[in-house]
Design a protein around this motif. Structure first.
Motif, PDB file in Angstrom:
ATOM      1  N   ALA A 119       7.570 -13.067  11.731  1.00  0.00           N
ATOM      2  CA  ALA A 119       6.378 -12.429  11.164  1.00  0.00           C
ATOM      3  C   ALA A 119       5.415 -12.008  12.277  1.00  0.00           C
ATOM      4  CB  ALA A 119       5.691 -13.371  10.176  1.00  0.00           C
ATOM      5  N   GLY A 120       6.012 -11.525  13.383  1.00  0.00           N
ATOM      6  CA  GLY A 120       5.183 -11.050  14.483  1.00  0.00           C
ATOM      7  C   GLY A 120       4.646 -12.141  15.375  1.00  0.00           C
ATOM      8  N   GLN A 121       5.016 -13.424  15.103  1.00  0.00           N
ATOM      9  CA  GLN A 121       4.501 -14.540  15.884  1.00  0.00           C
ATOM     10  C   GLN A 121       5.626 -15.186  16.691  1.00  0.00           C
ATOM     11  OE1 GLN A 121       1.243 -15.636  16.135  1.00  0.00           O
ATOM     12  NE2 GLN A 121       0.689 -13.833  14.940  1.00  0.00           N
ATOM     13  N   MET A 122       5.432 -15.254  17.998  1.00  0.00           N
ATOM     14  CA  MET A 122       6.372 -15.932  18.870  1.00  0.00           C
ATOM     15  C   MET A 122       5.792 -17.297  19.225  1.00  0.00           C
ATOM     16  SD  MET A 122       9.187 -15.886  20.793  1.00  0.00           S
ATOM     17  CE  MET A 122       9.645 -14.165  21.116  1.00  0.00           C
ATOM     18  N   PRO A 123       6.534 -18.402  19.020  1.00  0.00           N
ATOM     19  CA  PRO A 123       6.020 -19.721  19.420  1.00  0.00           C
ATOM     20  C   PRO A 123       5.623 -19.710  20.889  1.00  0.00           C
ATOM     21  CG  PRO A 123       8.019 -19.944  18.108  1.00  0.00           C
ATOM     22  CD  PRO A 123       7.868 -18.483  18.406  1.00  0.00           C
ATOM     23  N   ASN A 124       4.503 -20.358  21.197  1.00  0.00           N
ATOM     24  CA  ASN A 124       3.966 -20.292  22.556  1.00  0.00           C
ATOM     25  C   ASN A 124       4.967 -20.726  23.622  1.00  0.00           C
ATOM     26  OD1 ASN A 124       1.378 -19.285  21.965  1.00  0.00           O
ATOM     27  ND2 ASN A 124       0.628 -21.322  21.416  1.00  0.00           N
ATOM     28  N   PHE A 125       5.745 -21.753  23.326  1.00  0.00           N
ATOM     29  CA  PHE A 125       6.681 -22.260  24.323  1.00  0.00           C
ATOM     30  C   PHE A 125       7.635 -21.170  24.813  1.00  0.00           C
ATOM     31  CE2 PHE A 125      10.686 -24.102  25.716  1.00  0.00           C
ATOM     32  CZ  PHE A 125      10.282 -25.122  26.559  1.00  0.00           C
ATOM     33  N   TYR A 126       8.001 -20.255  23.910  1.00  0.00           N
ATOM     34  CA  TYR A 126       9.009 -19.242  24.229  1.00  0.00           C
ATOM     35  C   TYR A 126       8.421 -17.934  24.756  1.00  0.00           C
ATOM     36  CZ  TYR A 126      12.016 -22.452  21.701  1.00  0.00           C
ATOM     37  OH  TYR A 126      12.698 -23.578  21.301  1.00  0.00           O
ATOM     38  N   ASN A 130       7.891 -18.878  30.567  1.00  0.00           N
ATOM     39  CA  ASN A 130       7.347 -20.232  30.503  1.00  0.00           C
ATOM     40  C   ASN A 130       7.594 -20.884  31.858  1.00  0.00           C
ATOM     41  OD1 ASN A 130      10.054 -21.076  30.373  1.00  0.00           O
ATOM     42  ND2 ASN A 130       9.981 -21.462  28.164  1.00  0.00           N
ATOM     43  N   GLY A 131       7.188 -22.130  32.030  1.00  0.00           N
ATOM     44  CA  GLY A 131       7.262 -22.679  33.374  1.00  0.00           C
ATOM     45  C   GLY A 131       7.401 -24.185  33.415  1.00  0.00           C
ATOM     46  N   VAL A 132       7.480 -24.698  34.634  1.00  0.00           N
ATOM     47  CA  VAL A 132       7.655 -26.128  34.875  1.00  0.00           C
ATOM     48  C   VAL A 132       6.600 -26.606  35.866  1.00  0.00           C
ATOM     49  CG1 VAL A 132       9.189 -27.930  35.768  1.00  0.00           C
ATOM     50  CG2 VAL A 132      10.148 -26.011  34.453  1.00  0.00           C
ATOM     51  N   PHE A 133       5.853 -27.624  35.471  1.00  0.00           N
ATOM     52  CA  PHE A 133       4.964 -28.324  36.403  1.00  0.00           C
ATOM     53  C   PHE A 133       5.745 -29.509  36.939  1.00  0.00           C
ATOM     54  CE2 PHE A 133       2.377 -31.970  37.397  1.00  0.00           C
ATOM     55  CZ  PHE A 133       1.358 -31.447  38.167  1.00  0.00           C
ATOM     56  N   PHE A 134       5.659 -29.740  38.264  1.00  0.00           N
ATOM     57  CA  PHE A 134       6.410 -30.847  38.835  1.00  0.00           C
ATOM     58  C   PHE A 134       5.646 -31.519  39.971  1.00  0.00           C
ATOM     59  CE2 PHE A 134       7.597 -26.971  41.048  1.00  0.00           C
ATOM     60  CZ  PHE A 134       7.564 -27.325  42.394  1.00  0.00           C
ATOM     61  N   PHE A 143       6.453 -23.609  38.862  1.00  0.00           N
ATOM     62  CA  PHE A 143       7.333 -22.451  38.964  1.00  0.00           C
ATOM     63  C   PHE A 143       7.619 -21.936  37.560  1.00  0.00           C
ATOM     64  CE2 PHE A 143       9.622 -24.233  42.981  1.00  0.00           C
ATOM     65  CZ  PHE A 143       8.601 -23.744  43.794  1.00  0.00           C
ATOM     66  N   ALA A 144       7.820 -20.612  37.439  1.00  0.00           N
ATOM     67  CA  ALA A 144       8.407 -20.092  36.209  1.00  0.00           C
ATOM     68  C   ALA A 144       9.746 -20.787  36.024  1.00  0.00           C
ATOM     69  CB  ALA A 144       8.577 -18.583  36.304  1.00  0.00           C
ATOM     70  N   SER A 145      10.157 -21.011  34.786  1.00  0.00           N
ATOM     71  CA  SER A 145      11.358 -21.806  34.515  1.00  0.00           C
ATOM     72  C   SER A 145      12.592 -21.268  35.224  1.00  0.00           C
ATOM     73  CB  SER A 145      11.608 -21.880  33.011  1.00  0.00           C
ATOM     74  OG  SER A 145      10.565 -22.593  32.373  1.00  0.00           O
ATOM     75  N   GLY A 162       4.867 -23.681  28.129  1.00  0.00           N
ATOM     76  CA  GLY A 162       4.707 -22.237  28.250  1.00  0.00           C
ATOM     77  C   GLY A 162       3.730 -21.669  27.242  1.00  0.00           C
ATOM     78  N   PRO A 163       3.235 -20.492  27.583  1.00  0.00           N
ATOM     79  CA  PRO A 163       3.659 -19.631  28.686  1.00  0.00           C
ATOM     80  C   PRO A 163       2.941 -19.961  30.002  1.00  0.00           C
ATOM     81  CG  PRO A 163       1.989 -18.511  27.401  1.00  0.00           C
ATOM     82  CD  PRO A 163       2.259 -19.818  26.692  1.00  0.00           C
ATOM     83  N   MET A 164       3.437 -19.364  31.089  1.00  0.00           N
ATOM     84  CA  MET A 164       2.706 -19.411  32.340  1.00  0.00           C
ATOM     85  C   MET A 164       1.381 -18.685  32.126  1.00  0.00           C
ATOM     86  SD  MET A 164       4.401 -20.870  34.963  1.00  0.00           S
ATOM     87  CE  MET A 164       3.865 -20.073  36.487  1.00  0.00           C
ATOM     88  N   LEU A 165       0.315 -19.219  32.721  1.00  0.00           N
ATOM     89  CA  LEU A 165      -0.999 -18.577  32.627  1.00  0.00           C
ATOM     90  C   LEU A 165      -1.254 -17.685  33.836  1.00  0.00           C
ATOM     91  CD1 LEU A 165      -3.034 -21.702  31.435  1.00  0.00           C
ATOM     92  CD2 LEU A 165      -2.369 -19.744  30.029  1.00  0.00           C
ATOM     93  N   VAL A 166      -0.999 -18.259  35.016  1.00  0.00           N
ATOM     94  CA  VAL A 166      -1.208 -17.530  36.273  1.00  0.00           C
ATOM     95  C   VAL A 166       0.042 -17.681  37.122  1.00  0.00           C
ATOM     96  CG1 VAL A 166      -2.726 -17.204  38.269  1.00  0.00           C
ATOM     97  CG2 VAL A 166      -3.664 -18.156  36.151  1.00  0.00           C
ATOM     98  N   ILE A 167       0.502 -16.564  37.698  1.00  0.00           N
ATOM     99  CA  ILE A 167       1.718 -16.560  38.507  1.00  0.00           C
ATOM    100  C   ILE A 167       1.409 -15.883  39.833  1.00  0.00           C
ATOM    101  CG2 ILE A 167       4.164 -15.923  38.571  1.00  0.00           C
ATOM    102  CD1 ILE A 167       3.750 -15.311  35.457  1.00  0.00           C
ATOM    103  N   ALA A 168       1.435 -16.646  40.920  1.00  0.00           N
ATOM    104  CA  ALA A 168       1.150 -16.104  42.255  1.00  0.00           C
ATOM    105  C   ALA A 168      -0.161 -15.327  42.254  1.00  0.00           C
ATOM    106  CB  ALA A 168       2.308 -15.232  42.736  1.00  0.00           C
TER     107      ALA A 168
END
Length: 258
Positions: A119-126, A130-134, A143-145, A162-168
């Motif tokens: 219905a036009g909505q993508m779950p935030n995780f996908y 998305n990314g990984v904090f480590f 890093f992005a996944s 996810g999603p990534m908010l800021v990338i580089a």
């Protein structure tokens, strides 16, 4: 009399130094901050000095679910849970949605599923990327996944969200300026000198403005969204905060242990 005065003066200096040392040792890592029209709680940690960990299950193998139960488990080991934040989205059984590494053990594999919008909505995780904090030998990173899986850095703790908010130092291009999708949000950034900053919005904000908080205000070239709406969770006794999840509990949890 002169010797007495010198003694009193020296004692005063030693007391002041001791009080300063104690203040620094117990400095409050979290502060209330404003950015543009929204209010936030921002917590700043230095991985080399702060014992930041990830938690999911207790000694019986059941999810902690609440900050209070995690605090009790940490207290039983003679330590204190000074700060906790929901560490990412989770399933109905409180298991992490994606990659989860605790004390060097991968307890949940990376999630590379490509979900279809409903219905036009993508779950935030996908929402991509998305990314990984480590946390690893070289400190903290995000890093992005796809990049994380390509590099496979050696990590002690990791959580995928996810999603990534800021990338580089660039905002995720999927975000819309002026979007009306406003809710409470939480995220984590790796900032100047490797400092880790958590931000929890007290007001409803859209993704674009939340990402700008990390890049423009907190100076984080990389930042990751953790959760939003009813899933935002924050624990800090000094600020009188012990949030409870409207979903019946939390899954993975970031914890600052002292």
């Amino acid at each position: 009399m002169i010797h007495l005065k010198h003694g009193i003066f020296a004692a005063a200096i030693m007391l002041a130094a001791t009080m300063t040392s104690l203040h620094q040792a117990h400095a409050q890592p979290c502060e209330q901050e404003g950015f543009e029209e929204a209010k936030y709680v921002v917590c700043t940690l230095e991985p080399g000095k702060a014992d930041l960990q990830l938690f999911w299950k207790n000694a019986e193998g059941a999810p902690y679910r609440t900050f209070s139960s995690l605090a009790e488990a940490v207290r039983a080991k003679g330590r204190t849970l000074a700060l906790a934040v929901n560490a990412g989205m989770y399933r109905a059984d409180f298991s992490p949605m994606g990659l989860y590494v605790e004390n060097g053990r991968e307890l949940q594999p990376a999630n590379t599923t490509k979900a279809e919008s409903s219905a036009g909505q993508m779950p935030n995780f996908y929402k991509k990327p998305n990314g990984v904090f480590f946390l690893g030998e070289a400190g903290a990173g995000i890093f992005a996944s796809d990049e994380f899986l390509k590099r496979r850095p050696k990590v002690r703790f990791a959580t995928q969200s996810g999603p990534m908010l800021v990338i580089a130092n660039k905002l995720n291009p999927i975000f819309i300026v002026g979007s009306t999708d406003r809710t409470r949000r939480s995220g984590v950034g790796v900032c100047e000198h490797g400092t880790v900053r958590f931000a929890i919005s007290e007001d409803g904000v859209n993704f674009h403005d939340f990402a700008r908080l990390f890049r423009d205000h907190l100076k984080c070239p990389d930042a990751l969204f953790l959760d939003g709406g009813r899933g935002v969770g924050f624990y800090n006794p000094e600020m009188g905060r012990n949030d409870r999840s409207w979903h019946g509990g939390y899954g993975p949890i970031f914890g600052l242990v002292e």
